[in-house]
Design an enzyme around this catalytic site. Structure first.
Site, short mmCIF file in Angstrom:
data_model
loop_
_atom_site.label_atom_id
_atom_site.label_comp_id
_atom_site.label_asym_id
_atom_site.label_seq_id
_atom_site.Cartn_x
_atom_site.Cartn_y
_atom_site.Cartn_z
N SER A 1 0.82 -1.09 -0.11
CA SER A 1 -0.05 0.05 0.15
C SER A 1 0.90 1.29 -0.07
O SER A 1 2.07 1.23 0.32
CB SER A 1 -0.89 0.07 1.16
OG SER A 1 -1.58 -1.49 1.54
N1 SAH Z 1 -0.55 -5.11 3.88
C1 SAH Z 1 0.22 -5.43 2.80
C2 SAH Z 1 -0.62 -5.04 1.51
C3 SAH Z 1 -1.99 -5.72 1.56
S1 SAH Z 1 -2.29 -6.06 -0.30
C4 SAH Z 1 1.57 -4.79 2.88
O1 SAH Z 1 2.16 -4.42 3.58
O2 SAH Z 1 2.32 -5.31 1.74
C5 SAH Z 1 -3.76 -7.02 0.28
C6 SAH Z 1 -3.36 -8.41 0.41
O3 SAH Z 1 -4.52 -9.06 0.85
C7 SAH Z 1 -2.85 -9.06 -0.91
O4 SAH Z 1 -1.48 -9.83 -0.47
C8 SAH Z 1 -3.95 -10.33 -1.02
O5 SAH Z 1 -3.26 -11.55 -1.40
C9 SAH Z 1 -4.50 -10.26 0.30
N2 SAH Z 1 -5.95 -11.03 0.70
C10 SAH Z 1 -6.89 -10.92 -0.20
N3 SAH Z 1 -7.97 -11.58 0.07
C11 SAH Z 1 -7.55 -12.08 1.38
C12 SAH Z 1 -8.38 -13.01 2.41
N4 SAH Z 1 -9.51 -13.28 2.23
N5 SAH Z 1 -7.66 -13.25 3.34
C13 SAH Z 1 -6.23 -12.86 3.64
N6 SAH Z 1 -5.56 -12.11 2.71
C14 SAH Z 1 -6.33 -11.69 1.57
#
Ligand code: SAH
Length: 210
Positions: free
Chosen positions: A59
């Site tokens: 993000s």
């Molecule tokens: N906080 C992260 C960025 C998150 S991007 C960082 O610091 O890099 C959002 C993430 O949510 C992605 O990696 C995606 O694979 C994950 N995601 C999507 N659906 C999800 C779910 N149901 N449970 C857990 N993770 C999920």
């Protein structure tokens, strides 16, 4: 290739946006270049979202700062992050003194985040799977953060938050959301903060988009 914006430049930008010294210190301690896709390392300190892997992103720093500010993390707080991704936000939460638990759905990102965090000395507990179901065995949590776009707050997670606990997530449609902070009172969440429009990658699964 030389870095464009330096870590100090990014901290200065966040300072001008009014974030606390405590949050700035956390950003100063975490090497973001080790969390982004290697092809984008020269852009690691730009205030922008960047690719990690498998179409996912890390993000935008100022949006992360807004979420951390709204989350009001105290030292020793037990915090669950759903959407661990690269582990960058989990590392920042650790620097804020939280006991961090992270869940990531993508198995490859999940195991990479786990080894990256360990190599950097962060003791984040990691689980691979659908984060919308939470981590019942470790609940309740003082703070809950979803780092992916959600149409609504998943009910299983609300149950895993302490009374008086804070929940932060980007809530809205698949293509536009707002950072919303809620406080739990009794069994219900009450919104206490609504931020500016953001675009997060969608949460997948039963409680997300498809
Ligand atoms: N906080 C992260 C960025 C998150 S991007 C960082 O610091 O890099 C959002 C993430 O949510 C992605 O990696 C995606 O694979 C994950 N995601 C999507 N659906 C999800 C779910 N149901 N449970 C857990 N993770 C999920």
């Amino acid at each position: 290739m030389p870095l464009r914006m330096s870590r100090d430049d990014l901290i200065e930008l966040l300072r001008r946006q009014g974030f606390s010294e405590r949050i700035l210190r956390a950003f100063a301690r975490v090497p973001r270049e080790l969390f982004v896709h290697p092809d984008y390392r020269d852009l690691a300190y730009e205030d922008t979202a960047l690719p990690t892997k498998n179409g996912q992103t890390i993000s935008q720093p100022s949006v992360i700062a807004e979420m951390l500010d709204a989350l009001d993390v105290f030292p020793g707080a037990k915090v669950l992050e759903v959407g661990l991704g690269s582990g960058y936000v989990a590392a920042l939460l650790s620097e804020l003194g939280a006991r961090v638990y992270g869940i990531e759905r993508d198995p490859e990102l999940c195991s990479e985040a786990q080894s990256r965090l360990k190599a950097l000395g962060y003791s984040v507990r990691v689980r691979c799977g659908d984060g919308a179901e939470g981590w019942p065995e470790e609940s309740p949590f003082d703070r809950l953060l979803i780092s992916a776009a959600v149409p609504r707050i998943p009910a299983p997670l609300v149950e895993q938050l302490v009374d008086g606990g804070i929940f932060v997530a980007p809530v809205g449609s698949e293509y536009s959301q707002r950072i919303v902070a809620y406080v739990k009172r009794g069994d219900a969440l009450h919104p206490v903060y609504v931020g500016s429009p953001v675009v997060f990658v969608p949460l997948r699964g039963r409680w997300g988009f498809r």
